[in-house]
Design a protein around this motif. Structure first.
Motif, mmCIF file in Angstrom:
data_model
loop_
_atom_site.group_PDB
_atom_site.id
_atom_site.type_symbol
_atom_site.label_atom_id
_atom_site.label_comp_id
_atom_site.label_asym_id
_atom_site.label_seq_id
_atom_site.Cartn_x
_atom_site.Cartn_y
_atom_site.Cartn_z
ATOM 1 N N ARG A 11 32.739 -33.915 26.268
ATOM 2 C CA ARG A 11 32.113 -34.148 27.565
ATOM 3 C C ARG A 11 30.656 -33.701 27.648
ATOM 4 N N LEU A 12 30.417 -32.408 27.504
ATOM 5 C CA LEU A 12 29.050 -31.918 27.668
ATOM 6 C C LEU A 12 28.497 -31.354 26.377
ATOM 7 N N THR A 13 29.175 -31.620 25.291
ATOM 8 C CA THR A 13 28.767 -31.072 24.005
ATOM 9 C C THR A 13 27.380 -31.560 23.614
ATOM 10 N N GLU A 14 26.572 -30.621 23.171
ATOM 11 C CA GLU A 14 25.264 -30.964 22.633
ATOM 12 C C GLU A 14 25.480 -31.603 21.264
ATOM 13 N N ILE A 15 24.903 -32.758 21.054
ATOM 14 C CA ILE A 15 25.103 -33.440 19.778
ATOM 15 C C ILE A 15 23.820 -33.379 18.981
ATOM 16 N N PHE A 16 23.884 -32.810 17.799
ATOM 17 C CA PHE A 16 22.672 -32.722 16.999
ATOM 18 C C PHE A 16 22.827 -33.508 15.705
ATOM 19 N N HIS A 17 21.818 -34.257 15.365
ATOM 20 C CA HIS A 17 21.772 -34.854 14.041
ATOM 21 C C HIS A 17 20.325 -34.903 13.597
ATOM 22 N N LEU A 18 20.115 -34.839 12.315
ATOM 23 C CA LEU A 18 18.766 -34.961 11.781
ATOM 24 C C LEU A 18 18.648 -36.381 11.269
ATOM 25 N N PRO A 19 17.743 -37.176 11.854
ATOM 26 C CA PRO A 19 17.668 -38.579 11.444
ATOM 27 C C PRO A 19 17.474 -38.713 9.938
ATOM 28 N N ASP A 20 18.184 -39.640 9.369
ATOM 29 C CA ASP A 20 18.083 -39.973 7.946
ATOM 30 C C ASP A 20 18.574 -38.881 7.016
ATOM 31 N N ASN A 21 19.127 -37.810 7.555
ATOM 32 C CA ASN A 21 19.662 -36.779 6.679
ATOM 33 C C ASN A 21 20.959 -37.271 6.044
ATOM 34 N N LYS A 22 21.179 -36.846 4.823
ATOM 35 C CA LYS A 22 22.454 -37.183 4.184
ATOM 36 C C LYS A 22 23.021 -35.928 3.559
ATOM 37 N N GLY A 23 24.213 -35.593 3.934
ATOM 38 C CA GLY A 23 24.888 -34.479 3.290
ATOM 39 C C GLY A 23 24.636 -33.149 3.976
ATOM 40 N N VAL A 24 25.556 -32.226 3.680
ATOM 41 C CA VAL A 24 25.519 -30.925 4.316
ATOM 42 C C VAL A 24 24.377 -30.097 3.742
ATOM 43 N N ASN A 25 23.543 -29.552 4.586
ATOM 44 C CA ASN A 25 22.600 -28.548 4.107
ATOM 45 C C ASN A 25 22.231 -27.578 5.209
ATOM 46 N N TYR A 26 21.738 -26.453 4.768
ATOM 47 C CA TYR A 26 21.487 -25.335 5.681
ATOM 48 C C TYR A 26 20.450 -25.683 6.727
ATOM 49 N N GLN A 27 19.481 -26.496 6.324
ATOM 50 C CA GLN A 27 18.395 -26.856 7.217
ATOM 51 C C GLN A 27 18.903 -27.510 8.509
ATOM 52 N N VAL A 28 19.845 -28.437 8.350
ATOM 53 C CA VAL A 28 20.393 -29.121 9.520
ATOM 54 C C VAL A 28 21.102 -28.125 10.417
ATOM 55 N N PHE A 29 21.875 -27.272 9.794
ATOM 56 C CA PHE A 29 22.611 -26.244 10.534
ATOM 57 C C PHE A 29 21.654 -25.401 11.369
ATOM 58 N N LEU A 30 20.601 -24.955 10.715
ATOM 59 C CA LEU A 30 19.653 -24.073 11.386
ATOM 60 C C LEU A 30 18.906 -24.810 12.500
ATOM 61 N N ARG A 31 18.472 -26.015 12.196
ATOM 62 C CA ARG A 31 17.744 -26.786 13.204
ATOM 63 C C ARG A 31 18.621 -27.055 14.412
ATOM 64 N N ALA A 32 19.900 -27.296 14.157
ATOM 65 C CA ALA A 32 20.828 -27.541 15.262
ATOM 66 C C ALA A 32 20.878 -26.322 16.166
ATOM 67 N N LEU A 33 20.943 -25.133 15.561
ATOM 68 C CA LEU A 33 21.001 -23.914 16.366
ATOM 69 C C LEU A 33 19.700 -23.721 17.151
ATOM 70 N N TYR A 34 18.581 -24.026 16.526
ATOM 71 C CA TYR A 34 17.298 -23.906 17.220
ATOM 72 C C TYR A 34 17.238 -24.850 18.404
ATOM 73 N N ASN A 35 17.647 -26.069 18.126
ATOM 74 C CA ASN A 35 17.641 -27.088 19.163
ATOM 75 C C ASN A 35 18.519 -26.670 20.337
ATOM 76 N N PHE A 36 19.653 -26.105 19.985
ATOM 77 C CA PHE A 36 20.617 -25.699 21.014
ATOM 78 C C PHE A 36 20.028 -24.589 21.886
ATOM 79 N N ALA A 37 19.315 -23.671 21.250
ATOM 80 C CA ALA A 37 18.785 -22.532 22.007
ATOM 81 C C ALA A 37 17.715 -22.964 22.993
ATOM 82 N N LYS A 38 17.015 -24.029 22.670
ATOM 83 C CA LYS A 38 15.907 -24.451 23.528
ATOM 84 C C LYS A 38 16.377 -25.207 24.767
#
Lengths: 383, 356
Positions: free
Chosen positions: B322-349
């Motif tokens: 319902r209200l979940t923040e959805i994060f994706h990094l455009p054109d990213n493929k595969g699991v990596n720490y950067q996406v994880f971290l950016r998602a948390l940053y994005n969420f905090a803002k």
């Protein structure tokens, strides 16, 4: 990309159209902008842009086209705040953007457009704003209803998705008129989600399903799946037990009802009482148990057909403006599978063909890549 | 009001029409009648739909057909050109994003050290309490070493370690096919090992792995907390708070059956109960459904991280989104720490706005 340019432009035009003091203080910039404005609103330029739009739309039509597109029209209020105009004004500019984008969608060949016009949560906003929104909806729908002949020729059929009972009486009249006037248009559909939340939609689908499945089937019960009758077995057991345990009747329901413990506490008491009454009623009545549809036959399709969007093609594309990356209780059931969800930075009143075009082209591009992949996979399998 | 006079410059609509559209009047006169509005609209309506008079000569028809052919030709060529330009643009953009992504990944790396991750998230004012990720089961052996169950498991292990390091108590992992659910003991072992590699044997947080309708997995060698007996019976969100100095991580495995399937099952159960008279149909409301789905599956995640190049939810439980923040990094493929971290940053803002 285009969003920023568009915003600058509109800001500039605000300046140009602003108060005379503004213009006098910036004579040079003002006159330059005025020339640009004059040029932009001169008939040949307008005609040219019009033709360019037509060509682009015609070109888009040559590729795969999404059959069902949904929009979350977010950003009207922020647009108004940024430009220091009234919130209501922002909403009416948002309506204008909607008109533009609907034209694009239907000319490109989209069959169903679903828009999130008003959330049930929006009733929490200021009364002034809610009233103004309702008045706008009423006015636009009434105006629309005056064009019967045009609607028949070009119009899409309008459907209102949501909790009707929450709509104000006078607005509801306008809504019903517009809906019934356009009901026979087959070319395209415009779904207006108006007091809507997706959870309410899913809940209502579940309830409708329950209603259909809890209606007795009437006189002729469906053929039994197995040759044994549950009722006769329970009767048999009951007869045996009766001699041993006299209080059997109160025990019966707990073993029959399906895990009442999973219910909410508040329901727990009422459910136990109603079950306790039920078997005795059945025993008194001589006729057989009312036959019901088998709940095991409930499938995804059953619920799909009970959603507000029943019959619409699957949602291909969901666009949300204003950079908020959340679904906000919109189309949850419809968009959680294969839908491409796109979040855009631009605010809804700025949204136009120029913002929508890259989205559509990217969608087409992905679609083509998917097709290639599938073809590749098919080839692998045949080899 | 002056600012409302913003002409829609790029809409291809004249100023007269724009004003008429906004105010319903022209030149400050009274409201337009329906007739006048239709006259204004006329040039903007598609031409072909107008009923053609039958008495037209064949020459005119031919002319029209020629024009139509010309138009289609223009359309097709413009379509080809535009899609070519954009495909070049998309490819360039993808490579650019990959390069910048790699650069960030080099600059911000966790080095399998929780302190680094803690330092990265330290100044974030808001962290999700329930983090969710969507992973793919990659059947093809395109990317070596990262395919199949092995790759999936190692992804889950890494994400779990990051989540634990960031201090987020609940991680739910959605994978469409639900293959992970068949290997819960092994998965538990693997995640524990990864956590040990990150935190060291003494500071390792405790771990329980759960899946809807399955026995939760918290082996006895984890410190004797109230988590292991409770996790199966108490709802997932509540069981996440055992008092341990090292923290506790709950991993919840979800698959496509926990989405629509669960809602269908609930409908079946409710219909059966109504048929038997156990409940009244009017007692079914969204609160009841919500309660049941939270108990059976999970509550709403605060943040959903996608590691795919585009946003496609692949059957993720709809009710919970319902209200979940959805994060994706455009054109990213595969699991990596950067996406994880950016998602948390994005969420905090992002500020939480319930009423949109």
């Amino acid at each position: 990309m285009d969003a920023r340019g568009g915003a600058d432009e509109s800001r500039a035009t605000i300046l140009a159209n602003g108060s005379p003091e503004n213009l006098r203080s910036l004579p040079r910039a003002g006159s330059k902008l005025r020339v640009r404005n004059w040029l932009a609103s001169s008939p040949p330029v307008i005609w040219g842009i019009r033709q360019l739009r037509e060509i682009l739309i015609g070109a888009l039509k040559q590729g795969p086209v999404p059959q069902h597109v949904a929009f979350v029209m977010d950003g009207n209020r922020r647009f108004a705040r940024d430009r220091h105009i009234e919130t209501v004004e922002g909403h009416s500019l948002g309506f204008e953007a909607l008109a533009r984008i609907l034209e694009v969608c239907y000319k490109v060949g989209v069959k169903v457009v679903t828009i999130y016009a008003f959330s049930i949560e929006n009733f929490k906003r200021s009364k002034h704003e809610v009233d103004a929104l309702m008045a706008m909806a009423k006015l636009k729908l009434e105006q629309l209803s005056e064009h019967g002949a045009l609607l028949d020729r070009y119009g899409a059929s309008i459907r209102i998705l949501g909790q009707r009972e929450l709509i104000r009486e006078d607005v509801l009249v306008a809504v019903d008129k517009a809906v019934s006037l356009t009901a026979k248009n087959k070319k395209a559909i415009l779904n207006v989600c108006f007091p809507y939340t997706s959870r309410a939609e899913i809940t209502s689908a579940v309830k409708t399903t329950i209603d259909t499945y809890s209606k007795p089937l009437g006189t002729n019960p469906p053929p039994l799946k197995r040759p044994f009758s549950e009722k006769r077995i329970t009767q048999h057991i009951r007869n045996q037990m009766l001699s041993a345990v006299p209080e059997e009747a109160s025990e019966q329901p707990t073993s029959r009802s399906n895990s009442p413990s999973s219910l909410k506490e508040s329901n727990g008491t009422s459910s136990s009482t109603s079950t306790a009454v039920n078997p005795s009623e059945k025993d008194e009545g001589q006729h057989p148990d009312p036959a019901f549809l088998d709940p095991e036959t409930i499938t995804e399709e059953t619920l799909n057909d009970n959603m507000y969007t029943a019959g619409a093609p699957p949602l291909d594309l969901l666009v949300r403006t204003s950079g908020v990356e959340r679904l906000s209780d919109f189309m949850l059931w419809q968009c959680h599978e294969k839908t491409s969800v796109v979040f855009l930075e631009c605010l809804w009143p700025e949204f136009d063909l120029w913002q929508f075009l890259p989205v559509l082209i990217e969608w087409q591009w992905q679609q083509r890549k998917l097709q290639e992949q599938e073809r590749g996979r098919g080839r692998l399998k045949t080899e | 009001m002056a600012p409302a006079e913003v002409p829609a410059v790029t809409a291809g609509v004249g100023p007269k029409e724009t004003v008429a559209f906004r105010k319903g009047t022209i030149d400050g006169r009274k409201q337009l009648t329906a007739k006048e509005r239709e006259a204004l609209m006329d040039p903007y309506l598609p031409r072909k739909a107008s009923p053609a008079p039958d008495g037209t000569s064949s020459r005119l028809k031919q002319h029209k057909r020629k024009e139509g052919l010309l138009r289609t030709f223009i359309y097709i060529s413009v379509y080809r050109i535009v899609s070519f330009i954009f495909s070049v643009f998309f490819r360039f953009r993808r490579s650019w994003r990959l390069v910048t992504g790699k650069a960030v990944a080099v600059l911000k790396h966790h080095h399998r050290t929780p302190e680094f991750i803690q330092r990265d998230v330290k100044h974030l004012e808001r962290l999700p309490k329930h983090l969710s990720v969507i992973l793919d089961f990659d059947e093809s052996d395109e990317n070596l070493g990262h395919a199949g169950l092995e790759g999936l498991t190692s992804d889950v292990c890494e994400i779990a370690a990051w989540t634990a390091s960031a201090g987020i108590p609940l991680l739910s992992v959605y994978e469409k096919s639900g293959k992970l659910k068949n290997y819960m003991p092994q998965l538990h072992k693997h995640i524990s090992q990864t956590l040990e590699a990150y935190f060291g044997p003494r500071r390792k947080p405790t771990l329980s792995v759960r899946a809807p309708h399955l026995q939760s997995y918290s082996p006895p060698n984890t410190p004797p907390l109230n988590a292991s007996p409770d996790a199966a019976s108490v709802s997932p969100s509540r069981s996440a708070t055992p008092k341990s100095e090292n923290g506790h991580l709950n991993v919840l495995l979800l698959s496509s059956v926990d989405g629509r399937g669960t809602i269908i099952d609930l409908t079946k159960t409710l219909s059966e109960m109504v048929q038997k008279g156990a409940i009244e149909p009017s007692q079914v409301d969204s609160n009841l459904i919500d309660q049941q789905l939270v108990d059976a599956v999970s509550d709403e995640p605060d943040l959903l991280v996608l590691f795919s190049p585009t946003v496609q939810l692949k059957g993720y439980p709809p009710w919970q989104l319902r209200l979940t923040e959805i994060f994706h990094l455009p054109d990213n493929k595969g699991v990596n720490y950067q996406v994880f971290l950016r998602a948390l940053y994005n969420f905090a803002k992002v500020e939480m706005r319930l009423g949109r």
